[in-house]
Design a protein around this motif. Structure first.
Motif, PDB file in Angstrom:
ATOM      1  N   PHE A  32       0.828  -1.200   0.000  1.00  0.00           N
ATOM      2  CA  PHE A  32       0.000   0.000   0.000  1.00  0.00           C
ATOM      3  C   PHE A  32       0.866   1.254   0.000  1.00  0.00           C
ATOM      4  O   PHE A  32       0.661   2.182  -0.795  1.00  0.00           O
ATOM      5  N   VAL A  33       1.858   1.295   0.876  1.00  0.00           N
ATOM      6  CA  VAL A  33       2.714   2.479   0.998  1.00  0.00           C
ATOM      7  C   VAL A  33       3.468   2.750  -0.300  1.00  0.00           C
ATOM      8  O   VAL A  33       3.743   3.907  -0.649  1.00  0.00           O
ATOM      9  N   ALA A  34       3.791   1.687  -1.041  1.00  0.00           N
ATOM     10  CA  ALA A  34       4.577   1.837  -2.268  1.00  0.00           C
ATOM     11  C   ALA A  34       3.917   2.783  -3.267  1.00  0.00           C
ATOM     12  O   ALA A  34       4.615   3.471  -4.032  1.00  0.00           O
ATOM     13  N   TRP A  35       2.589   2.858  -3.280  1.00  0.00           N
ATOM     14  CA  TRP A  35       1.890   3.722  -4.238  1.00  0.00           C
ATOM     15  C   TRP A  35       2.088   5.202  -3.925  1.00  0.00           C
ATOM     16  O   TRP A  35       1.842   6.061  -4.773  1.00  0.00           O
ATOM     17  N   PHE A  36       2.539   5.531  -2.713  1.00  0.00           N
ATOM     18  CA  PHE A  36       2.765   6.919  -2.324  1.00  0.00           C
ATOM     19  C   PHE A  36       4.225   7.337  -2.512  1.00  0.00           C
ATOM     20  O   PHE A  36       4.550   8.510  -2.378  1.00  0.00           O
ATOM     21  N   GLY A  37       5.111   6.359  -2.807  1.00  0.00           N
ATOM     22  CA  GLY A  37       6.544   6.626  -2.787  1.00  0.00           C
ATOM     23  C   GLY A  37       6.995   7.723  -3.732  1.00  0.00           C
ATOM     24  O   GLY A  37       7.720   8.648  -3.331  1.00  0.00           O
ATOM     25  N   ALA A  38       6.587   7.665  -4.989  1.00  0.00           N
ATOM     26  CA  ALA A  38       7.044   8.651  -5.969  1.00  0.00           C
ATOM     27  C   ALA A  38       6.601  10.062  -5.587  1.00  0.00           C
ATOM     28  O   ALA A  38       7.385  11.018  -5.684  1.00  0.00           O
ATOM     29  N   ASP A  39       5.360  10.212  -5.138  1.00  0.00           N
ATOM     30  CA  ASP A  39       4.857  11.533  -4.757  1.00  0.00           C
ATOM     31  C   ASP A  39       5.549  12.060  -3.506  1.00  0.00           C
ATOM     32  O   ASP A  39       5.819  13.265  -3.401  1.00  0.00           O
ATOM     33  N   ILE A  40       5.817  11.187  -2.552  1.00  0.00           N
ATOM     34  CA  ILE A  40       6.522  11.609  -1.346  1.00  0.00           C
ATOM     35  C   ILE A  40       7.924  12.105  -1.695  1.00  0.00           C
ATOM     36  O   ILE A  40       8.367  13.166  -1.227  1.00  0.00           O
ATOM     37  N   GLN A  41       8.633  11.345  -2.513  1.00  0.00           N
ATOM     38  CA  GLN A  41       9.993  11.750  -2.890  1.00  0.00           C
ATOM     39  C   GLN A  41       9.977  13.082  -3.636  1.00  0.00           C
ATOM     40  O   GLN A  41      10.828  13.954  -3.378  1.00  0.00           O
ATOM     41  N   ARG A  42       9.023  13.262  -4.515  1.00  0.00           N
ATOM     42  CA  ARG A  42       8.963  14.501  -5.298  1.00  0.00           C
ATOM     43  C   ARG A  42       8.620  15.692  -4.405  1.00  0.00           C
ATOM     44  O   ARG A  42       9.255  16.752  -4.502  1.00  0.00           O
ATOM     45  N   THR A  43       7.660  15.543  -3.515  1.00  0.00           N
ATOM     46  CA  THR A  43       7.236  16.652  -2.656  1.00  0.00           C
ATOM     47  C   THR A  43       8.316  17.041  -1.662  1.00  0.00           C
ATOM     48  O   THR A  43       8.570  18.233  -1.435  1.00  0.00           O
ATOM     49  N   LEU A  44       8.963  16.039  -1.061  1.00  0.00           N
ATOM     50  CA  LEU A  44       9.952  16.314  -0.022  1.00  0.00           C
ATOM     51  C   LEU A  44      11.364  16.463  -0.573  1.00  0.00           C
ATOM     52  O   LEU A  44      12.302  16.732   0.184  1.00  0.00           O
ATOM     53  N   GLY A  45      11.548  16.290  -1.880  1.00  0.00           N
ATOM     54  CA  GLY A  45      12.861  16.449  -2.493  1.00  0.00           C
ATOM     55  C   GLY A  45      13.858  15.402  -2.051  1.00  0.00           C
ATOM     56  O   GLY A  45      15.035  15.710  -1.852  1.00  0.00           O
ATOM     57  N   LEU A  46      13.410  14.161  -1.922  1.00  0.00           N
ATOM     58  CA  LEU A  46      14.274  13.078  -1.456  1.00  0.00           C
ATOM     59  C   LEU A  46      14.742  12.226  -2.631  1.00  0.00           C
ATOM     60  O   LEU A  46      13.995  12.008  -3.588  1.00  0.00           O
ATOM     61  N   SER A  47      15.964  11.741  -2.520  1.00  0.00           N
ATOM     62  CA  SER A  47      16.449  10.787  -3.501  1.00  0.00           C
ATOM     63  C   SER A  47      15.866   9.421  -3.196  1.00  0.00           C
ATOM     64  O   SER A  47      15.334   9.174  -2.101  1.00  0.00           O
ATOM     65  N   ALA A  48      15.985   8.506  -4.151  1.00  0.00           N
ATOM     66  CA  ALA A  48      15.494   7.152  -3.926  1.00  0.00           C
ATOM     67  C   ALA A  48      16.228   6.493  -2.764  1.00  0.00           C
ATOM     68  O   ALA A  48      15.621   5.766  -1.964  1.00  0.00           O
ATOM     69  N   GLY A  49      17.534   6.778  -2.646  1.00  0.00           N
ATOM     70  CA  GLY A  49      18.311   6.212  -1.551  1.00  0.00           C
ATOM     71  C   GLY A  49      17.869   6.742  -0.202  1.00  0.00           C
ATOM     72  O   GLY A  49      17.759   5.980   0.774  1.00  0.00           O
ATOM     73  N   GLU A  50      17.615   8.051  -0.112  1.00  0.00           N
ATOM     74  CA  GLU A  50      17.154   8.626   1.153  1.00  0.00           C
ATOM     75  C   GLU A  50      15.788   8.080   1.547  1.00  0.00           C
ATOM     76  O   GLU A  50      15.552   7.743   2.716  1.00  0.00           O
ATOM     77  N   TYR A  51      14.904   7.998   0.579  1.00  0.00           N
ATOM     78  CA  TYR A  51      13.569   7.477   0.848  1.00  0.00           C
ATOM     79  C   TYR A  51      13.639   6.011   1.292  1.00  0.00           C
ATOM     80  O   TYR A  51      13.016   5.608   2.286  1.00  0.00           O
ATOM     81  N   GLY A  52      14.386   5.200   0.564  1.00  0.00           N
ATOM     82  CA  GLY A  52      14.504   3.785   0.903  1.00  0.00           C
ATOM     83  C   GLY A  52      15.154   3.563   2.252  1.00  0.00           C
ATOM     84  O   GLY A  52      14.747   2.680   3.015  1.00  0.00           O
TER      85      GLY A  52
END
Length: 414
Positions: A32-52
């Motif tokens: 479920f959380v995976a569907w929010f990942g791209a939007d969270i990274q874009r809004t908060l300016g996070l890299s994939a590594g930081e988010y993961g």
């Protein structure tokens, strides 16, 4: 199926509580959380590594915390536990709805993984194992039906909500629903179920103090001293470890096996359907043959799945692989959920289940990293899943030498 319908009519309230707790726990699950990942990274300016990293760290800390927090269900009234955990889920979703940086995201993920992924379904599953005996397998299967149903329904809901109101407002709306819908509904179901207001306590024997009674029953200490547990542990970890690795690195499978993403998505629907059906079937088998005698066989579909992923070419391999994964994933919870109370009793069942949950969560945190390491170093599907098949084979042999060979309850089990 007729047996399930009669069972549901007789115990609909308590079964409804177990199902509701497991279903709402899906809001803390990775799918479920995976569907929010791209939007969270874009809004908060996070890299994939930081988010993961934030997500993995929050998962690991929640796994450590649940070892303590999960045992509270053995001491608190179930109504109090359910309200506290549902409020925790609402707080987690509220924090995520207001996240403005890496720190608040980390806190939100920690609370979501603790209360959503762990403690809410833990409450539902523990109550099924504790309050049902003769039909424990079917009770666990009914409650666990909340997982495949969530896998089918919630991704569609997430996509629609994010498109309509954005990811932060979506989290906020679900938080409100947890307070105004989930809590009253669970309390109503528990009131109608007529279960004891407090966790079942063994009767005090002549000469025993209250402390003696409270310390009675088989718990984590007895489990960790039991050689059968250590023999079974590699097999118990196999499902969460391997299924998470396959799901997280599905792009590797698409590339290496030549499958299309649309075909793999179709096969995931089959996975969900088989997951659901195999859970219901295994619940009936558990009630007939008991969990300890079945624990040695639920990994056989996983073994076949890994062999197909390693050796079989063509699109049919994807369908068979995911169908067998669904069979293994669906049969596991009723079997293991019945195993613990049958061997160690129900007095400290919450503590035992919370320790096992922490181990399973740890396995889900390790496999994406380990799979990624081998994939990055050029290992193909034949090598990766061939090694996985060897692991499952030896883990199955060890499991067959554990509880199935000696299903005797430990001394002191209540």
């Amino acid at each position: 199926m007729t047996g399930y319908l009669v069972f549901l009519r007789q115990h609909w309230a308590l079964l409804g509580f177990g199902f509701t707790a497991v279903f709402w726990g899906n809001f803390g699950q990775s799918f479920f959380v995976a569907w929010f990942g791209a939007d969270i990274q874009r809004t908060l300016g996070l890299s994939a590594g930081e988010y993961g990293t934030a997500y993995s760290l929050a998962t690991l800390v929640s796994a450590a915390t649940v070892v303590w927090a999960g045992g509270l269900i053995d001491r608190l009234p179930l109504r109090s536990y359910a309200v506290a955990v549902a409020l925790g889920l609402a707080v987690a979703l509220t924090v995520l709805s207001q996240a403005n940086g890496l720190v608040t995201l980390l806190i939100g993920f920690f609370l979501l993984r603790l209360f959503g992924q762990s403690l809410l379904p833990h409450g539902g599953m523990t109550s099924m194992s504790r309050y049902f005996v003769a039909e424990r397998g079917k009770a666990i299967s009914v409650a666990m039906s909340g997982v495949p149903l969530g896998e089918i329904v919630l991704p569609l809901m997430a996509v629609a909500m994010i498109a309509a109101i954005g990811w932060q407002a979506s989290f906020g709306l679900i938080a409100i629903a947890a307070v105004v819908v989930l809590i009253p509904f669970m309390l109503w179901l528990l009131k109608r179920s007529n279960i004891p207001a407090t966790p079942p306590m063994p009767a005090r024997q002549p000469g025993q103090t209250a402390t003696d009674v409270d310390n009675g029953g088989a718990g984590r200490r007895e489990m960790l001293r039991d050689y059968r547990f250590w023999l079974a542990l590699p097999g118990l970890m196999a499902n969460p470890f391997l299924i998470t690795g396959v799901f997280i690195h599905q792009n590797f499978l698409v590339t290496d096996k030549g499958w299309s993403l649309s075909w793999l998505a179709t096969c995931f629907i089959v996975y969900g359907a088989v997951h659901w059906v195999s859970s219901l079937v295994s619940g009936v088998l558990v009630d007939r043959f008991k969990g300890p005698r079945l624990v040695g066989i639920f990994l056989l579909p996983m073994l076949l799945s890994m062999l197909i992923a390693a050796l079989m070419p063509g699109d049919l391999a994807a369908l068979l692989m995911l169908a067998l994964l669904g069979m293994s994933a669906g049969s596991s919870p009723p079997i293991t959920g019945s195993l613990w109370p049958e061997i160690y009793g129900t007095r400290k069942l919450g503590a035992i289940r919370s320790m096992m949950m922490a181990i399973m969560v740890l396995a889900t945190a390790i496999s994406p990293v380990l799979f990624g390491y081998f994939i990055d170093h050029g290992v193909d599907a034949y090598g990766l899943f061939g090694v996985c098949a060897v692991y499952v084979f030896f883990a199955s042999l060890l499991m067959m030498a554990s509880y199935p060979k000696n299903p005797t309850p430990v001394p002191g089990a209540e």
